[in-house]
Design an enzyme around this catalytic site. Structure first.
Site, PDB file in Angstrom:
ATOM      1  CB  SER A 112      38.217  37.410  37.603  1.00  0.00           C
ATOM      2  OG  SER A 112      38.080  38.428  38.565  1.00  0.00           O
ATOM      3  CB  SER A 156      38.491  42.529  35.753  1.00  0.00           C
ATOM      4  OG  SER A 156      38.584  41.313  35.046  1.00  0.00           O
ATOM      5  CG  ASP A 210      41.499  40.753  33.879  1.00  0.00           C
ATOM      6  OD1 ASP A 210      40.598  39.905  33.995  1.00  0.00           O
ATOM      7  OD2 ASP A 210      41.276  41.967  33.711  1.00  0.00           O
TER       8      ASP A 210
END
Length: 349
Positions: free
Chosen positions: A229, A267, A269
């Site tokens: 992340s 992830s 983001d």
């Protein structure tokens, strides 16, 4: 600070926008940063990083703001109201995944104690997180209210410490030890400052050259060790509106790809962008290109700073995240040389 010779990140990345006076998010007027590191040196590697815009005071209860979600496998508390209203009402706190909810409560406590909030009955606390469970015993939720309050109370306009500090203590990114990084770039007559919490996967790539982490083949859980992340905070003194800040936030997430992010399924983001400028007419969209370039370059530099300043760390279950060194960059297409940003004088750059 990572143990490596001087590395000119500006030259290494072939950037075109000048760096700010301290090459950090605090180059944006009124923006301060506070951090609390929570670690026992063994099983616990966690902490808090707070970005505090001092423009949020008795006379001004919100700033223009927007968010961009590159991949939403994460928690950004407060994001939906920001997307709906385009306002930032509180400082931005970064921490560990399972500590995010306690951090949000602590942020509300801090805000309710502030002058001008004696009658407040609603607040939108903004807290982002990355998962430090590979290096830290995340289930213990070691970040307490006092750690969050200390980070907020101790925020200053000095250049923030980078690497394995605050919310970056237990992070790893691109196969190396990750953490907190910051940078700034001039975008025309204005400044764009970025602070990142790096914990994302991919292969570190500098101008087309892949840089593999050490001992990668020896780690059976190498892919997990890469991270998953990234939280990006973008600040500017340009008088842009919330919609335009959303466009800048997109560029910040795009910048991750320049360094090799692979935006995996797991992830989270996120980029959150705000303006500290006094309210005025927003600039025409065709004039934003300089701010877009500054956002991309500041984000790219902040990510690389987070890796270069992070020390090798051994944490939970004997797992080790290796710090990026000058030796890893030695064969890079751009070598360390005379500083292109004379304003930056700290050792290590």
């Amino acid at each position: 600070m990572a143990d490596h010779p001087d590395v000119d990140v500006h030259a290494l990345l072939a950037h075109t926008c000048p760096a700010g006076a301290t090459d950090s998010i605090t180059d944006v007027d009124g923006v301060e940063v506070g951090q609390t590191t929570v670690t026992d040196g063994r099983e616990i590697h966690s902490g808090v990083t707070a970005v505090v815009p001092r423009q949020l005071d008795e006379s001004r209860k919100s700033l223009p703001c927007n968010v961009f979600v590159g991949n939403g496998h994460g928690k950004l508390i407060g994001a939906t109201q920001i997307s709906e209203l385009g306002d930032l009402e509180t400082p931005i706190v970064l921490t560990s995944t399972l500590s995010a909810f306690r951090a949000a409560d602590a942020l509300v406590t801090w805000m309710l104690r502030r002058p001008g909030h004696e009658a407040t009955i609603s607040l939108n606390p903004v807290v982002g997180e990355c998962n430090d469970g590979w290096l830290s015993d995340i289930r213990t939720r070691p970040v307490r209210e006092e750690h969050v309050l200390a980070a907020l109370d101790n925020a200053t306009g000095s250049r923030p410490e980078e690497g394995a500090v605050g919310a970056g203590t237990g992070m790893r990114a691109l196969g190396f030890k990750g953490g907190i990084g910051t940078a700034s770039r001039a975008g025309g007559d204005h400044v764009v400052g970025v602070l990142v919490q790096t914990n994302f996967s991919g292969t570190l790539t500098i101008r087309g050259r892949a840089i593999e982490p050490p001992a990668a083949a020896e780690q059976s859980d190498h892919l997990e060790a890469q991270g998953n992340s990234c939280m990006i905070v973008v600040a500017t003194d340009a008088p842009v509106d919330a919609r335009q800040l959303g466009r800048m936030a997109r560029r910040a997430v795009y910048a991750m790809g320049r360094l090799g992010a692979d935006y995996r399924h797991g992830s989270g983001d996120y980029a959150i962008a705000f303006s500290s400028a006094e309210p005025t007419a927003a600039p025409p969209d065709p004039t934003l290109d300089a701010l877009f370039t500054a956002t991309i370059e500041a984000t790219e530099a902040a990510i690389l700073h987070s890796l270069l300043q992070a020390r090798t760390t051994t944490g939970r279950a004997g797992r080790t995240a290796y710090g990026l060194t000058a030796a890893d960059l030695a064969a890079s297409p751009a070598s360390a040389g005379p500083r292109s940003n004379p304003g930056r004088t700290r050792r290590g750059w």
